[in-house]
Design a protein around this motif. Structure first.
Motif, PDB file in Angstrom:
ATOM      1  N   LEU A   1       0.837  -1.202   0.000  1.00 30.50           N
ATOM      2  CA  LEU A   1       0.000   0.000   0.000  1.00 30.50           C
ATOM      3  C   LEU A   1       0.871   1.251   0.000  1.00 30.50           C
ATOM      4  O   LEU A   1       1.751   1.415   0.852  1.00 30.50           O
ATOM      5  N   ASP A   2       0.617   2.167  -0.938  1.00 28.43           N
ATOM      6  CA  ASP A   2       1.459   3.359  -1.106  1.00 28.43           C
ATOM      7  C   ASP A   2       1.563   4.177   0.176  1.00 28.43           C
ATOM      8  O   ASP A   2       2.663   4.597   0.572  1.00 28.43           O
ATOM      9  N   ARG A   3       0.444   4.424   0.843  1.00 28.12           N
ATOM     10  CA  ARG A   3       0.480   5.267   2.036  1.00 28.12           C
ATOM     11  C   ARG A   3       1.238   4.568   3.166  1.00 28.12           C
ATOM     12  O   ARG A   3       1.973   5.220   3.925  1.00 28.12           O
ATOM     13  N   ALA A   4       1.063   3.263   3.308  1.00 26.29           N
ATOM     14  CA  ALA A   4       1.788   2.535   4.337  1.00 26.29           C
ATOM     15  C   ALA A   4       3.289   2.594   4.088  1.00 26.29           C
ATOM     16  O   ALA A   4       4.090   2.738   5.023  1.00 26.29           O
ATOM     17  N   ILE A   5       3.683   2.511   2.821  1.00 29.74           N
ATOM     18  CA  ILE A   5       5.110   2.610   2.468  1.00 29.74           C
ATOM     19  C   ILE A   5       5.634   3.996   2.807  1.00 29.74           C
ATOM     20  O   ILE A   5       6.713   4.154   3.397  1.00 29.74           O
ATOM     21  N   ALA A   6       4.858   5.031   2.456  1.00 31.01           N
ATOM     22  CA  ALA A   6       5.283   6.406   2.715  1.00 31.01           C
ATOM     23  C   ALA A   6       5.392   6.684   4.214  1.00 31.01           C
ATOM     24  O   ALA A   6       6.263   7.439   4.655  1.00 31.01           O
ATOM     25  N   ASP A   7       4.528   6.067   4.999  1.00 34.53           N
ATOM     26  CA  ASP A   7       4.527   6.281   6.443  1.00 34.53           C
ATOM     27  C   ASP A   7       5.542   5.411   7.174  1.00 34.53           C
ATOM     28  O   ASP A   7       5.680   5.521   8.398  1.00 34.53           O
ATOM     29  N   GLY A   8       6.207   4.535   6.456  1.00 37.04           N
ATOM     30  CA  GLY A   8       7.135   3.617   7.111  1.00 37.04           C
ATOM     31  C   GLY A   8       6.417   2.547   7.918  1.00 37.04           C
ATOM     32  O   GLY A   8       6.966   2.006   8.874  1.00 37.04           O
ATOM     33  N   GLU A   9       5.190   2.239   7.550  1.00 42.14           N
ATOM     34  CA  GLU A   9       4.388   1.249   8.273  1.00 42.14           C
ATOM     35  C   GLU A   9       3.900   0.161   7.320  1.00 42.14           C
ATOM     36  O   GLU A   9       2.773  -0.325   7.413  1.00 42.14           O
ATOM     37  N   ALA A  10       4.770  -0.244   6.389  1.00 39.88           N
ATOM     38  CA  ALA A  10       4.392  -1.230   5.371  1.00 39.88           C
ATOM     39  C   ALA A  10       4.499  -2.646   5.929  1.00 39.88           C
ATOM     40  O   ALA A  10       5.383  -3.419   5.557  1.00 39.88           O
ATOM     41  N   HIS A  11       3.606  -2.964   6.840  1.00 41.91           N
ATOM     42  CA  HIS A  11       3.574  -4.300   7.421  1.00 41.91           C
ATOM     43  C   HIS A  11       2.138  -4.619   7.811  1.00 41.91           C
ATOM     44  O   HIS A  11       1.307  -3.721   7.985  1.00 41.91           O
ATOM     45  N   GLY A  12       1.832  -5.892   7.923  1.00 42.61           N
ATOM     46  CA  GLY A  12       0.491  -6.311   8.298  1.00 42.61           C
ATOM     47  C   GLY A  12      -0.343  -6.689   7.092  1.00 42.61           C
ATOM     48  O   GLY A  12       0.142  -6.765   5.956  1.00 42.61           O
ATOM     49  N   PHE A  13      -1.632  -6.912   7.332  1.00 47.20           N
ATOM     50  CA  PHE A  13      -2.513  -7.385   6.262  1.00 47.20           C
ATOM     51  C   PHE A  13      -3.970  -7.158   6.639  1.00 47.20           C
ATOM     52  O   PHE A  13      -4.302  -6.879   7.799  1.00 47.20           O
ATOM     53  N   ILE A  14      -4.815  -7.281   5.635  1.00 52.65           N
ATOM     54  CA  ILE A  14      -6.267  -7.332   5.839  1.00 52.65           C
ATOM     55  C   ILE A  14      -6.739  -8.684   5.337  1.00 52.65           C
ATOM     56  O   ILE A  14      -6.437  -9.080   4.215  1.00 52.65           O
ATOM     57  N   LYS A  15      -7.464  -9.399   6.171  1.00 52.80           N
ATOM     58  CA  LYS A  15      -7.985 -10.718   5.806  1.00 52.80           C
ATOM     59  C   LYS A  15      -9.497 -10.696   5.940  1.00 52.80           C
ATOM     60  O   LYS A  15     -10.027 -10.401   7.006  1.00 52.80           O
ATOM     61  N   VAL A  16     -10.183 -11.004   4.829  1.00 49.88           N
ATOM     62  CA  VAL A  16     -11.638 -10.973   4.798  1.00 49.88           C
ATOM     63  C   VAL A  16     -12.166 -12.377   4.528  1.00 49.88           C
ATOM     64  O   VAL A  16     -11.721 -13.044   3.597  1.00 49.88           O
ATOM     65  N   LEU A  17     -13.104 -12.813   5.355  1.00 50.88           N
ATOM     66  CA  LEU A  17     -13.798 -14.082   5.147  1.00 50.88           C
ATOM     67  C   LEU A  17     -15.157 -13.797   4.528  1.00 50.88           C
ATOM     68  O   LEU A  17     -15.894 -12.926   5.014  1.00 50.88           O
ATOM     69  N   THR A  18     -15.478 -14.508   3.446  1.00 48.47           N
ATOM     70  CA  THR A  18     -16.753 -14.321   2.759  1.00 48.47           C
ATOM     71  C   THR A  18     -17.455 -15.658   2.562  1.00 48.47           C
ATOM     72  O   THR A  18     -16.838 -16.722   2.654  1.00 48.47           O
ATOM     73  N   VAL A  19     -18.734 -15.577   2.272  1.00 46.28           N
ATOM     74  CA  VAL A  19     -19.504 -16.769   1.927  1.00 46.28           C
ATOM     75  C   VAL A  19     -18.957 -17.316   0.610  1.00 46.28           C
ATOM     76  O   VAL A  19     -18.725 -16.544  -0.321  1.00 46.28           O
ATOM     77  N   PRO A  20     -18.721 -18.607   0.490  1.00 46.93           N
ATOM     78  CA  PRO A  20     -18.161 -19.162  -0.750  1.00 46.93           C
ATOM     79  C   PRO A  20     -18.967 -18.748  -1.985  1.00 46.93           C
ATOM     80  O   PRO A  20     -20.186 -18.933  -2.028  1.00 46.93           O
ATOM     81  N   GLY A  21     -18.257 -18.160  -2.948  1.00 47.47           N
ATOM     82  CA  GLY A  21     -18.894 -17.758  -4.189  1.00 47.47           C
ATOM     83  C   GLY A  21     -19.650 -16.454  -4.130  1.00 47.47           C
ATOM     84  O   GLY A  21     -20.167 -15.992  -5.145  1.00 47.47           O
ATOM     85  N   LYS A  22     -19.741 -15.833  -2.940  1.00 45.20           N
ATOM     86  CA  LYS A  22     -20.481 -14.585  -2.790  1.00 45.20           C
ATOM     87  C   LYS A  22     -19.603 -13.536  -2.114  1.00 45.20           C
ATOM     88  O   LYS A  22     -18.581 -13.864  -1.526  1.00 45.20           O
ATOM     89  N   ASP A  23     -20.031 -12.274  -2.217  1.00 43.15           N
ATOM     90  CA  ASP A  23     -19.227 -11.197  -1.626  1.00 43.15           C
ATOM     91  C   ASP A  23     -19.695 -10.814  -0.228  1.00 43.15           C
ATOM     92  O   ASP A  23     -19.208  -9.838   0.341  1.00 43.15           O
ATOM     93  N   ARG A  24     -20.641 -11.585   0.345  1.00 47.51           N
ATOM     94  CA  ARG A  24     -21.139 -11.273   1.693  1.00 47.51           C
ATOM     95  C   ARG A  24     -20.054 -11.553   2.727  1.00 47.51           C
ATOM     96  O   ARG A  24     -19.483 -12.640   2.754  1.00 47.51           O
ATOM     97  N   ILE A  25     -19.801 -10.562   3.587  1.00 46.56           N
ATOM     98  CA  ILE A  25     -18.683 -10.613   4.530  1.00 46.56           C
ATOM     99  C   ILE A  25     -19.095 -11.358   5.799  1.00 46.56           C
ATOM    100  O   ILE A  25     -20.107 -11.044   6.420  1.00 46.56           O
ATOM    101  N   LEU A  26     -18.281 -12.333   6.183  1.00 46.08           N
ATOM    102  CA  LEU A  26     -18.485 -13.074   7.424  1.00 46.08           C
ATOM    103  C   LEU A  26     -17.627 -12.525   8.558  1.00 46.08           C
ATOM    104  O   LEU A  26     -18.018 -12.604   9.725  1.00 46.08           O
ATOM    105  N   GLY A  27     -16.462 -12.008   8.220  1.00 45.42           N
ATOM    106  CA  GLY A  27     -15.566 -11.489   9.243  1.00 45.42           C
ATOM    107  C   GLY A  27     -14.341 -10.866   8.625  1.00 45.42           C
ATOM    108  O   GLY A  27     -13.965 -11.187   7.490  1.00 45.42           O
ATOM    109  N   VAL A  28     -13.724  -9.957   9.371  1.00 43.50           N
ATOM    110  CA  VAL A  28     -12.534  -9.253   8.888  1.00 43.50           C
ATOM    111  C   VAL A  28     -11.534  -9.138  10.021  1.00 43.50           C
ATOM    112  O   VAL A  28     -11.902  -8.824  11.157  1.00 43.50           O
ATOM    113  N   THR A  29     -10.266  -9.399   9.706  1.00 41.06           N
ATOM    114  CA  THR A  29      -9.164  -9.151  10.636  1.00 41.06           C
ATOM    115  C   THR A  29      -8.190  -8.195   9.968  1.00 41.06           C
ATOM    116  O   THR A  29      -7.789  -8.416   8.825  1.00 41.06           O
TER     117      THR A  29
END
Length: 714
Positions: free
Chosen positions: A617-645
């Motif tokens: 991510l450009d902003r994370a790189i610019a801020d010196g915080e280019a670490h971590g991730f976003i993980k999204v769980l969805t219903v199989p085959g659909k975009d409905r969100i079950l959970g996010v970390t």
């Protein structure tokens, strides 16, 4: 399975098979009855005893074999035999048939089920032994579940047969009366115009509202049972008394005052509760100062050749107190008095379901009669009963704010959110911190890779994270404080100068009259989905009620507690915990909403995972915080969100978009279609949606589109 069971099973299976193979169900329809109504009435008039006996036996067989058609037969009973005799026949036949189904289930399956699942069913069995008749009566009176299901399941429990019969006879009587009465009206229809007759319309309206009426009756009976030994006052001094002025108590009192109720708020210590005085506010103030020091130590990453900071730890802690003082007016007595809340500084004890005895800190006492009570007494740090703990002395998240001298060697016992936040903060001030965790990883509510990423950061900052270390005892050896722990079967001795105990929190339950009134409480006060306790007019909210011990969930519960307490029985709402977010303010910040992979596997919920790495991510790189991730769980085959970390800089802020999306049914496609400012950290939310879209791109369609563009090029 023995021979008798096999024979019974074969006989039942044969009868049920014959019912469906011979299509006997066609005789249990209203159309068939209407077509044969005159013949049936003639037969009943000529041979009333035979007709009644045939109907009775048929009804017993249908209910005993759990076949469909009992509801239609009940209507037919009313139509053919009238209200009185129809009620008598159906009532006894249904109870007898239900008991036969109950006995068959017990004979065939109970021993096997209890042997196989006995451990899991222990609590259910105990409840049936104690209140089985009442449970069954409630299920019979309020037809939420099909009666045949109740018959079969009750047969698997220790409920006595005679109890099952008479409770079923009594509990089904009201519903049977409503249906038989509808049947008597149904028999009078000779043409389509008869459908509009007041009698028939009234009967079917009664059918529709019967479950609601029955539910109110059950609630009234339950309340009468609970309140039996108490005398309800004729008049009340208050609409509500709230005990505890933390987040839950303050919001509850605020809402009550906003709708012009007369409310008294009682707090023995300080308004604002743990969050303001010893929790969220002071910890975040301390973390902010610690984070500034960490950035100064990383100055070369930002092109600053040399940067140093001089500080006095006592001044840092004084700043923390100043922050508390600055926020304090938001939760002050003056503010809430101005809003219309009567605030009393003192101790409160519930002495009856409608009376609270208050002893003010000034020594004055008063007993208030109130229509409803809300228990919002919060929680406190749990201190384990370890040998030698009192002798070495210890700090908790309540008392650590009294420190004015930085410990040289700090031992943190516990790897939960509080322990982790304070571990990193004190390490950044220069303390030599050792974190001891009994389990295999810290932050056990998160996925393993989240815990590992935080541990790596801690160790990179010089923190000693000791996993799988079981604390056994504390000793003082030649003037040095030592923790004796067990690790892989070996004794480990860990020296320290100061100890912070952060192994969880427990609800404040004692001293408020809960035990004397018999209000159910173990680790927390037991509540139903409306936040009602054992007594329907006494509610609980916040840390004292659980299941989530966060400031924002306490405020969330407070709305339900206030509205339900003030407007029941006219209207009440079930507390909604479907979308609860939280964040642990370590670095990298960890935020979550909904389920994670660990929970999805445990609960056997199908899911797909989409991940976006913040190192891209450009902003994370610019801020010196280019670490971590976003993980999204969805219903199989659909975009409905079950959970996010989210693990990364400002994760607690970034999660808000997903909280909104999950709360209002917004999927990843709409997040992808939303403009996000460049360059911001929030763009990561769009990019993870883009990753999901790429993984679900229609490849066959794209191949055809590619051919289309090739054709256009000639």
């Amino acid at each position: 399975m023995n021979t008798r069971r096999l024979l019974l099973l074969a006989a039942l299976a044969g009868l049920i098979l014959a019912y469906f193979v011979l299509d006997l169900g066609r005789f249990l329809s209203l159309d068939y009855f209407k077509s044969q109504q005159q013949a049936i009435e003639a037969w009943r008039a000529e041979q009333p005893l035979k007709a009644a006996l045939a109907f009775f036996v048929a009804y017993v067989l249908v209910t005993g074999l759990s076949l469909p058609g009992a509801a239609v037969m009940t209507l037919v009973g009313g139509a053919a035999f009238g209200l009185f005799w129809g009620l008598v026949l159906v009532s006894f036949a249904s109870s007898l048939g239900a008991t036969l189904a109950f006995l068959a289930s017990r004979f065939l399956l109970r021993d096997w089920v209890q042997k196989r699942f006995g451990d899991r069913l222990r609590a259910i069995n105990a409840g049936i032994d104690k209140e089985g008749g009442w449970y069954l009566f409630t299920l019979r009176l309020v037809p939420v579940f099909p009666f045949f299901v109740i018959n079969l399941l009750m047969g698997l429990t220790p409920l006595k047969t005679r109890t099952f019969y008479w409770v079923s006879q009594l509990g089904m009587l009201a519903g049977t009366l409503v249906y038989v009465n509808a049947g008597t009206q149904l028999a009078k229809i000779d043409s389509l115009a008869g459908i509009l007759s007041p009698g028939l319309l009234g009967s079917f309206v009664l059918l529709g509202i019967f479950p609601l009426i029955a539910k109110k009756v059950v609630d009234a009976l339950a309340a009468r049972k609970v309140y039996a030994r108490w005398q309800k006052p004729a008049r009340f001094d208050r609409n509500m008394v709230v005990i505890g002025a933390g987040s839950a108590g303050l919001v509850t009192a605020y809402i009550a005052a906003a709708v012009k109720a007369k409310v008294t708020l009682v707090e023995r210590h300080k308004l604002g509760g743990d969050c303001l005085n010893t929790g969220c506010v002071p910890s975040k103030a301390l973390i902010r100062s610690a984070k500034l020091l960490s950035h100064i130590q990383r100055s070369q990453e930002f092109g600053i050749r040399d940067a140093k900071a001089e500080f006095d730890f006592a001044e840092v802690m004084e700043r923390v107190q100043r922050i508390i003082k600055t926020v304090e007016p938001h939760d002050s007595i003056e503010r809430y008095t101005g809003l219309g809340v009567e605030v009393i500084e003192g101790s409160a004890k519930i002495v009856s379901p409608w009376e609270v005895e208050i002893v003010a800190n000034s020594g004055e006492s008063v007993r208030l009669r109130t229509r409803s009570i809300v228990i919002a007494t919060g929680g406190r740090p749990f201190v384990p009963p370890l040998p030698g703990l009192a002798e070495v002395g210890y700090l908790t998240s309540d008392t650590v704010w009294n420190l004015r001298e930085l410990p040289r060697r700090l031992l943190v016992l516990g790897g939960g959110p509080i322990g982790c936040e304070l571990t990193q903060a004190f390490a950044r001030f220069g303390a030599q911190v050792t974190q001891v965790q009994q389990g295999p990883r810290i932050m056990v509510r998160e996925d393993p890779e989240v815990s590992e990423l935080v541990v790596q950061r801690f160790r990179a900052e010089g923190i000693a994270v000791l996993l799988n270390h079981h604390a056994k005892a504390f000793v003082v050896d030649h003037g040095e404080k030592i923790l004796i722990a067990e690790h892989q079967g070996q004794e480990v001795r860990i020296p320290f100068d100061a100890l912070l105990v952060a192994v969880g929190r427990v609800a404040n339950l004692s001293g408020y009259g809960l035990e004397e009134l018999g209000i159910a409480a173990e680790r927390t006060v037991a509540t139903n989905e409306f936040l009602q306790t054992t007594y329907p007019n006494i509610y609980a909210a916040g840390d004292v009620a659980g299941p989530f011990q966060f400031t924002h969930t306490a405020a969330h519960q407070a709305w339900y507690a206030a509205v339900n307490a003030l407007f029941d029985p006219f209207r009440k709402f079930r507390a909604d915990y479907s979308v609860i977010p939280w964040s642990t303010f370590v670095e990298p910040e960890v935020a979550r909403v909904g389920i994670n992979e660990t929970e999805a596997r445990e609960r056997k919920i199908p899911y797909e995972v989409t991940v976006y790495g913040l190192d891209d991510l450009d902003r994370a790189i610019a801020d010196g915080e280019a670490h971590g991730f976003i993980k999204v769980l969805t219903v199989p085959g659909k975009d409905r969100i079950l959970g996010v970390t989210i693990v990364g800089e400002h994760g607690g802020d970034l999660i808000a978009e997903y909280v909104l999306a999950m709360r209002h049914g917004i999927g990843l496609n709409k997040i992808l279609g939303t403009i996000h400012i460049y360059p911001t950290l929030a763009e990561a939310n769009k990019y993870v949606a883009g990753n999901w879209k790429k993984a679900h791109a229609p490849q066959r369609l794209l191949a055809w589109v590619g051919r289309f563009h090739a054709w256009r090029r000639g």
